[in-house]
Design a protein around this motif. Structure first.
Motif, PDB file in Angstrom:
ATOM      1  N   ASN A  24       1.514   0.070  -7.113  1.00  0.00           N
ATOM      2  CA  ASN A  24       1.448  -1.264  -6.515  1.00  0.00           C
ATOM      3  C   ASN A  24       2.494  -2.184  -7.128  1.00  0.00           C
ATOM      4  OD1 ASN A  24      -0.600  -2.346  -4.472  1.00  0.00           O
ATOM      5  ND2 ASN A  24      -1.799  -0.802  -5.560  1.00  0.00           N
ATOM      6  N   GLU A  48      -3.424  -5.990   3.627  1.00  0.00           N
ATOM      7  CA  GLU A  48      -2.396  -5.233   2.904  1.00  0.00           C
ATOM      8  C   GLU A  48      -1.019  -5.445   3.493  1.00  0.00           C
ATOM      9  OE1 GLU A  48      -4.905  -1.314   1.828  1.00  0.00           O
ATOM     10  OE2 GLU A  48      -2.771  -1.040   2.168  1.00  0.00           O
ATOM     11  N   LYS A  97       0.985   8.081   1.399  1.00  0.00           N
ATOM     12  CA  LYS A  97      -0.202   7.716   0.626  1.00  0.00           C
ATOM     13  C   LYS A  97      -1.251   7.068   1.526  1.00  0.00           C
ATOM     14  CE  LYS A  97       0.617   8.810  -3.732  1.00  0.00           C
ATOM     15  NZ  LYS A  97       1.552   8.242  -4.680  1.00  0.00           N
ATOM     16  N   ASN A  98      -0.769   6.265   2.471  1.00  0.00           N
ATOM     17  CA  ASN A  98      -1.697   5.628   3.394  1.00  0.00           C
ATOM     18  C   ASN A  98      -2.458   6.662   4.219  1.00  0.00           C
ATOM     19  OD1 ASN A  98      -1.588   2.886   2.941  1.00  0.00           O
ATOM     20  ND2 ASN A  98       0.324   2.658   4.094  1.00  0.00           N
ATOM     21  N   ASN A 121      -4.882   8.759   2.047  1.00  0.00           N
ATOM     22  CA  ASN A 121      -5.969   7.985   1.470  1.00  0.00           C
ATOM     23  C   ASN A 121      -7.263   8.171   2.258  1.00  0.00           C
ATOM     24  OD1 ASN A 121      -6.836   6.240  -0.560  1.00  0.00           O
ATOM     25  ND2 ASN A 121      -6.708   4.474   0.819  1.00  0.00           N
ATOM     26  N   PHE A 178      -4.676  -5.444  -2.952  1.00  0.00           N
ATOM     27  CA  PHE A 178      -3.658  -4.448  -3.273  1.00  0.00           C
ATOM     28  C   PHE A 178      -3.538  -3.454  -2.136  1.00  0.00           C
ATOM     29  CE2 PHE A 178      -5.571  -5.956  -7.166  1.00  0.00           C
ATOM     30  CZ  PHE A 178      -4.456  -6.337  -7.900  1.00  0.00           C
ATOM     31  N   VAL A 179      -2.503  -2.655  -2.177  1.00  0.00           N
ATOM     32  CA  VAL A 179      -2.430  -1.530  -1.242  1.00  0.00           C
ATOM     33  C   VAL A 179      -3.358  -0.468  -1.806  1.00  0.00           C
ATOM     34  CG1 VAL A 179      -0.932   0.191  -0.202  1.00  0.00           C
ATOM     35  CG2 VAL A 179      -0.076  -2.112  -0.595  1.00  0.00           C
ATOM     36  N   LYS A 180      -4.471  -0.265  -1.114  1.00  0.00           N
ATOM     37  CA  LYS A 180      -5.542   0.578  -1.663  1.00  0.00           C
ATOM     38  C   LYS A 180      -5.099   2.007  -1.918  1.00  0.00           C
ATOM     39  CE  LYS A 180      -9.269  -1.864   0.677  1.00  0.00           C
ATOM     40  NZ  LYS A 180      -8.518  -2.277   1.897  1.00  0.00           N
ATOM     41  N   ALA A 181      -4.159   2.469  -1.111  1.00  0.00           N
ATOM     42  CA  ALA A 181      -3.772   3.876  -1.237  1.00  0.00           C
ATOM     43  C   ALA A 181      -2.949   4.133  -2.503  1.00  0.00           C
ATOM     44  CB  ALA A 181      -2.989   4.313  -0.001  1.00  0.00           C
ATOM     45  N   LEU A 182      -2.482   3.060  -3.131  1.00  0.00           N
ATOM     46  CA  LEU A 182      -1.617   3.227  -4.310  1.00  0.00           C
ATOM     47  C   LEU A 182      -2.354   2.843  -5.590  1.00  0.00           C
ATOM     48  CD1 LEU A 182       1.658   1.593  -2.923  1.00  0.00           C
ATOM     49  CD2 LEU A 182       0.927   3.969  -2.765  1.00  0.00           C
ATOM     50  N   LEU A 219       0.300  -8.726   2.684  1.00  0.00           N
ATOM     51  CA  LEU A 219       0.715  -8.677   1.291  1.00  0.00           C
ATOM     52  C   LEU A 219       2.106  -8.056   1.150  1.00  0.00           C
ATOM     53  CD1 LEU A 219      -1.057  -9.412  -1.205  1.00  0.00           C
ATOM     54  CD2 LEU A 219      -1.273  -6.956  -1.558  1.00  0.00           C
TER      55      LEU A 219
END
Lengths: 210, 458
Positions: free
Chosen positions: A99, B360, B7-8, B11, A90-94, B363
């Motif tokens: 996601n 990511e 968000k990135n 984080n 997954f996109v870890k930041a979300l 993805l």
């Protein structure tokens, strides 16, 4: 719905894999069996437009993948094909909801929270809506990955070894889920696996030779 | 998209913070340098006031200018009025105006300037409240004194000798200075001085010191400085003043204590100053009628042929800028180095995070993002970093300016504006975004080139 003809792919010069032709109709559930190294994952990537074949063609939902430009292909994949990978990333930041919504945004669809909630509800994960993906258990992660694959109402769901890391019980659960969701969306389901346990549950299958 | 970039970044708060601080230091330093440079220059330029020449005692020409025009440095010494009387002649062919200054005292760090009313006109000063000084010991004060010391009309105070605040140096007299007027704030040197008549300064000092102005037979100087046409005037004036001089010194020495002079109208014009040829002034601020060859020659003539010196403000200030320029340039180089390093740190942090986020990104591609979109995503992160760093930097520089203006105020009684923004800061923003873009370019290209299938298979 999903057809291949004379598909060939080569890694380097002397490692060419020929694939049997596939022809799946809408709503059918297929199993793609093969030992490790038989090119199962490669075939899945060819079907999903993640790789381009040297020979032959792939037709998804009436569109020959080759005829699309790179950007069109990316968008086409996002809209029409849902892919579930062996390991869920997954996109870890979300968080979970973000996601899921991202899948819609990247495919150029309007993000719909209702859709995310609906899918999570169907997969009994509604309470994890705002959880971080890294806080989920492996089984939960797999289910969120399935939800993500379904977000854009795909015609085709491709799953790459979804059960290889799971015990018998969870294996059965995941397959049940995939099948029921495919039925709910009236989507074609194609599972790539080396897991013999699944054979009994699918009447249509293709076996890859090593 | 924006949301995803944001968000990135957030984080990883620590690495974000490090990059931001570095970037902020760089941009902040540049912006602070620009601010200080601009405001100092503005101060200097505003206060040039069209003055062509400053005449005073021999010494450093820069000191003469700094002291008499900007009220920063100490005086070079005094000159006797009789030595400069030629300049005070209203019929001088080259000089449009000459304003005498008598320095030596201060009040709470603000300088008391003994001068004539023409001084106010140099800076286009306007009286906001009350009136200009008329009698001895009357003062009109700059706007800063009213706002910062809370002084108002009718206030009385003792001056202190010299320019530093020191209780031991306070003159104690029967007579205190009395505020009769306050100037409007005008962003000039007028804001931070206390103006009075030259006699007020003389009288304060006559109490404490030996009588000034040794009689020196230097009549020749005037002739030399002054060449041809003015001989007649000189002599005429001179003979007229000897009487006045006699009268006054008598008056001054005998009656000061009794305070008679208090009621007497003070010197308010250049002409009336000539009544006191033996008194001293610190300098003369001279404006020429035209800046021609003769006018330029006058400066050389004063410097070569008299015990006084003449300095051109524009030239000295230019020299000062050049000298400061070396320091400013060194700081600028340092700031650019920091900006470069911070650009590098944006690059490294993006590059590293992309390595971790390779899967990511693949993805994201699987989910429908094109190569262009992935490229844009990474560029956006670089731009966001740069923008936030820039905002933080600008904030820091203005806070820095705030503290600096406090210090400058204590040290020089100069006011700087901390929250004034410059067009240069807009350019700095563009530069910052440019750096963010360039730093993100390589990682972005790399991210967009990543092969999805290969990445996902690993």
């Amino acid at each position: 719905m999903l057809q291949t003809q004379n598909l060939e792919f080569s890694y380097g010069q002397n490692q060419t894999i020929r694939f049997p032709d596939i022809n799946c109709q809408q709503g059918e559930h297929w199993l793609l069996l093969g030992r490790s190294g038989s090119g199962k994952t490669t075939l899945l990537q060819l079907l999903g437009g993640l790789r381009t074949p040297q020979k032959g063609k792939v037709v998804v939902a009436g569109t020959a993948i080759k005829s699309l430009s790179a950007t069109e292909l990316d968008r086409f994949r996002g809209k029409h094909i849902g892919i579930v990978f062996q390991q869920s990333h997954f996109v870890k930041a979300l968080n979970v909801q973000e996601n899921l919504l991202l899948a819609q945004q990247l495919a150029g669809e309007k993000p719909s929270k209702e859709r995310a909630v609906e899918l999570l509800d169907r997969l009994s994960l509604k309470h994890k809506l705002h959880a971080k993906t890294s806080d989920l258990s492996q089984g939960e992660q797999q289910r969120v990955a399935i939800a993500r694959a379904l977000m854009n109402h795909p015609e085709i769901i491709l799953a790459d070894e979804p059960t290889s890391a799971l015990d018998d019980y969870n294996c059965e659960e995941v397959i049940k889920l995939l099948k029921s969701q495919a039925i709910a969306e009236n989507a074609t389901l194609l599972i790539v696996t080396h897991d013999g346990r699944l054979k009994a549950q699918f009447d249509k299958s293709v076996e890859l030779e090593a | 998209m924006f949301n995803l970039s944001w968000k990135n970044l957030t984080n990883k708060p620590l690495s974000l913070l490090l990059t931001l601080i570095l970037f902020a230091l760089g941009t902040g330093m540049i912006s602070l340098l620009l601010l200080v440079n601009k405001q100092v220059q503005e101060k200097f330029d505003n206060n040039l006031a069209g003055i062509d020449l400053v005449v005073g005692a021999k010494g450093s020409p820069l000191q003469l200018i700094l002291c008499n025009m900007y009220h920063i440095d100490a005086p070079t010494g005094n000159v006797a009025i009789k030595d400069v009387k030629a300049f005070l002649n209203p019929k001088h062919p080259l000089i449009k105006s000459a304003v005498p200054l008598s320095l030596g005292d201060s009040y709470k760090g603000y300088r008391i300037v003994g001068t004539i009313h023409d001084y106010v006109d140099l800076y286009n000063g306007k009286v906001a409240e009350g009136r200009l000084w008329k009698n001895t010991y009357e003062v009109t004060i700059g706007a800063s004194l009213a706002t910062d010391l809370g002084m108002k009309i009718g206030d009385k105070f003792d001056s202190s000798h010299g320019f530093v605040m020191d209780d031991n140096l306070i003159h104690e007299h029967d007579h205190k200075f009395e505020v009769v007027g306050i100037f409007e704030a005008g962003n000039s040197v007028l804001d931070q001085v206390i103006l009075c008549s030259p006699e007020s300064i003389w009288e304060v000092h006559d109490h404490d010191h030996a009588p000034p102005a040794l009689e020196t037979p230097e009549e020749e100087h005037n002739h030399e400085v002054h060449h041809h046409e003015d001989h007649d005037h000189d002599h005429g004036d001179h003979s007229g003043h000897d009487h006045a001089h006699g009268d006054h010194s008598h008056d001054g020495h005998d009656h000061d204590h009794a305070g008679h002079s208090h009621d007497k109208p003070a010197v308010t014009t250049a002409q009336s100053l000539l009544n006191f040829p033996d008194k001293d002034i610190t300098s003369l601020l001279v404006k020429f009628k035209a800046r021609n060859f003769q006018a330029l020659n006058m400066q050389r003539s004063i410097n070569e042929n008299t015990d006084m010196q003449a300095a051109t403000p524009a030239i000295e200030i230019n020299r000062l800028h050049l000298m400061m320029g070396v320091g400013v340039d060194a700081l600028k180089a340092l700031a650019f180095l920091i900006v470069f390093v911070s650009g590098l740190s944006i690059f490294i942090s993006l590059f590293n995070s992309l390595k971790e986020r390779k899967y990511e990104l693949a993805l994201i591609r699987v989910m429908g993002a094109s190569r262009g979109k992935v490229f844009f995503l990474v560029i956006l992160e670089g731009l966001l970093l740069a923008f936030m760093g820039y905002l933080l930097g600008i904030f820091l520089s203005h806070v820095g300016m705030f503290f600096m203006s406090d210090y400058m105020k204590d040290a020089y009684r100069y006011n700087f504006k901390a929250w004034e923004f410059m067009p240069e800061e807009g350019w700095l923003l563009l530069a910052a975004l440019g750096i963010g873009f360039v730093a993100a370019l390589i990682p972005a290209v790399q991210a967009s080139r990543t092969d999805i299938a290969e990445t996902l298979t690993k």
